[in-house]
Write a protein that holds these residues in place. Structure first.
Motif, PDB file in Angstrom:
ATOM      1  N   LEU A 153       0.847  -1.186   0.000  1.00 34.44           N
ATOM      2  CA  LEU A 153       0.000   0.000   0.000  1.00 34.44           C
ATOM      3  C   LEU A 153       0.885   1.239   0.000  1.00 34.44           C
ATOM      4  O   LEU A 153       1.663   1.452   0.930  1.00 34.44           O
ATOM      5  CB  LEU A 153      -0.913  -0.014   1.225  1.00 34.44           C
ATOM      6  N   ASN A 154       0.776   2.049  -1.043  1.00 35.76           N
ATOM      7  CA  ASN A 154       1.599   3.244  -1.196  1.00 35.76           C
ATOM      8  C   ASN A 154       0.783   4.509  -0.974  1.00 35.76           C
ATOM      9  O   ASN A 154      -0.411   4.533  -1.274  1.00 35.76           O
ATOM     10  CB  ASN A 154       2.200   3.299  -2.609  1.00 35.76           C
ATOM     11  N   GLY A 155       1.445   5.547  -0.474  1.00 32.44           N
ATOM     12  CA  GLY A 155       0.802   6.847  -0.321  1.00 32.44           C
ATOM     13  C   GLY A 155      -0.179   6.925   0.827  1.00 32.44           C
ATOM     14  O   GLY A 155      -1.058   7.790   0.832  1.00 32.44           O
ATOM     15  N   VAL A 156      -0.025   6.073   1.832  1.00 31.02           N
ATOM     16  CA  VAL A 156      -0.942   6.058   2.970  1.00 31.02           C
ATOM     17  C   VAL A 156      -0.582   7.204   3.922  1.00 31.02           C
ATOM     18  O   VAL A 156       0.574   7.359   4.297  1.00 31.02           O
ATOM     19  CB  VAL A 156      -0.880   4.711   3.720  1.00 31.02           C
ATOM     20  N   ASN A 157      -1.572   7.999   4.318  1.00 24.50           N
ATOM     21  CA  ASN A 157      -1.368   9.085   5.280  1.00 24.50           C
ATOM     22  C   ASN A 157      -1.442   8.511   6.694  1.00 24.50           C
ATOM     23  O   ASN A 157      -2.462   8.628   7.369  1.00 24.50           O
ATOM     24  CB  ASN A 157      -2.427  10.178   5.105  1.00 24.50           C
ATOM     25  N   ILE A 158      -0.355   7.913   7.142  1.00 28.64           N
ATOM     26  CA  ILE A 158      -0.325   7.263   8.455  1.00 28.64           C
ATOM     27  C   ILE A 158      -0.615   8.260   9.561  1.00 28.64           C
ATOM     28  O   ILE A 158      -1.268   7.937  10.548  1.00 28.64           O
ATOM     29  CB  ILE A 158       1.017   6.547   8.686  1.00 28.64           C
TER      30      ILE A 158
ATOM     31  N   GLU B 295      -0.421   3.103  12.436  1.00 23.78           N
ATOM     32  CA  GLU B 295       0.386   3.838  13.404  1.00 23.78           C
ATOM     33  C   GLU B 295       1.803   3.880  12.877  1.00 23.78           C
ATOM     34  O   GLU B 295       2.145   3.137  11.947  1.00 23.78           O
ATOM     35  CB  GLU B 295       0.315   3.157  14.775  1.00 23.78           C
ATOM     36  N   GLN B 296       2.613   4.743  13.451  1.00 19.31           N
ATOM     37  CA  GLN B 296       4.003   4.847  13.002  1.00 19.31           C
ATOM     38  C   GLN B 296       4.641   3.461  13.041  1.00 19.31           C
ATOM     39  O   GLN B 296       4.456   2.709  13.991  1.00 19.31           O
ATOM     40  CB  GLN B 296       4.790   5.805  13.891  1.00 19.31           C
ATOM     41  N   GLY B 297       5.334   3.113  11.987  1.00 12.01           N
ATOM     42  CA  GLY B 297       5.993   1.817  11.904  1.00 12.01           C
ATOM     43  C   GLY B 297       5.080   0.701  11.419  1.00 12.01           C
ATOM     44  O   GLY B 297       5.505  -0.448  11.349  1.00 12.01           O
ATOM     45  N   ALA B 298       3.832   1.016  11.097  1.00 10.64           N
ATOM     46  CA  ALA B 298       2.902  -0.019  10.621  1.00 10.64           C
ATOM     47  C   ALA B 298       3.418  -0.595   9.307  1.00 10.64           C
ATOM     48  O   ALA B 298       3.899   0.133   8.446  1.00 10.64           O
ATOM     49  CB  ALA B 298       1.505   0.567  10.427  1.00 10.64           C
ATOM     50  N   ASN B 299       3.331  -1.915   9.186  1.00  7.69           N
ATOM     51  CA  ASN B 299       3.720  -2.584   7.953  1.00  7.69           C
ATOM     52  C   ASN B 299       2.593  -2.402   6.947  1.00  7.69           C
ATOM     53  O   ASN B 299       1.448  -2.729   7.232  1.00  7.69           O
ATOM     54  CB  ASN B 299       3.965  -4.064   8.233  1.00  7.69           C
TER      55      ASN B 299
END
Length: 170
Positions: free
Chosen positions: A52-57, A89-93
């Motif tokens: 998944l690219n471009g995800v606004n985490i 969340e930050q670091g989510a795969n």
């Protein structure tokens, strides 16, 4: 004037259907080697890995990724082959692997960034209907109306397929 009103009404109707069809159930998911894999009927030994690219985490929320095998179940989440979700969340795969799939078959994938965790795709209707949250489809299909299975359909040949979905935000 009547034609413009009819077109607007048809567009609103299409996106109301999209919003209703885009509602997602929660499904059990498990983390396997840092990847999310959804359980379901085992059809074979093949797998599809989706990046998944471009995800606004930074927006938080939940990522919902749904795998469809047939046009007749397209965007009907309760009839999807696999449905998985995980917290952003930050670091989510941001790699999802669907395993136990039949090789040499067609599939289509929908990804939704459910930023407000309400389990569905939120829509805005003015000035024209469009999603309020990030979403994307396999083939990086970008529909100009109600999404079609044919536009998102991908072919799994052999035992594995790696693909990417670029999420689009309003």
């Amino acid at each position: 004037m009547k034609i413009a009103s009819a077109i607007l009404a048809l567009g609103l109707y299409s996106f109301v259907l999209l919003a209703q069809a885009g509602g997602h159930d929660s499904a059990d998911s498990s983390i396997v080697s840092g990847e999310v894999s959804a359980p379901g009927a085992v059809l074979g030994e093949a797998k599809i890995t989706v990046t998944l690219n471009g995800v606004n985490i930074k927006d938080g929320g939940t990522m919902i990724v749904t795998l469809f095998k047939e046009e007749k179940t397209w965007l009907k989440t309760k009839k999807a082959l696999r449905n998985t979700k995980f917290k952003l969340e930050q670091g989510a795969n941001l790699t999802v692997t669907f395993e136990g799939l039949a090789p040499d078959s067609d599939y289509a994938i929908q990804a939704l960034h459910d930023a407000n965790d309400n389990g569905k795709m939120d829509m805005k209707f003015l000035p024209f209907p469009q999603p309020k949250e990030g979403s994307g489809f396999s083939n990086n299909y970008q529909p100009s109306g109600f999404p079609k299975y044919e536009g998102a359909k991908i072919k799994l040949t052999g035992s594995s397929l790696e693909t990417a979905i670029n999420l689009q935000y309003p």
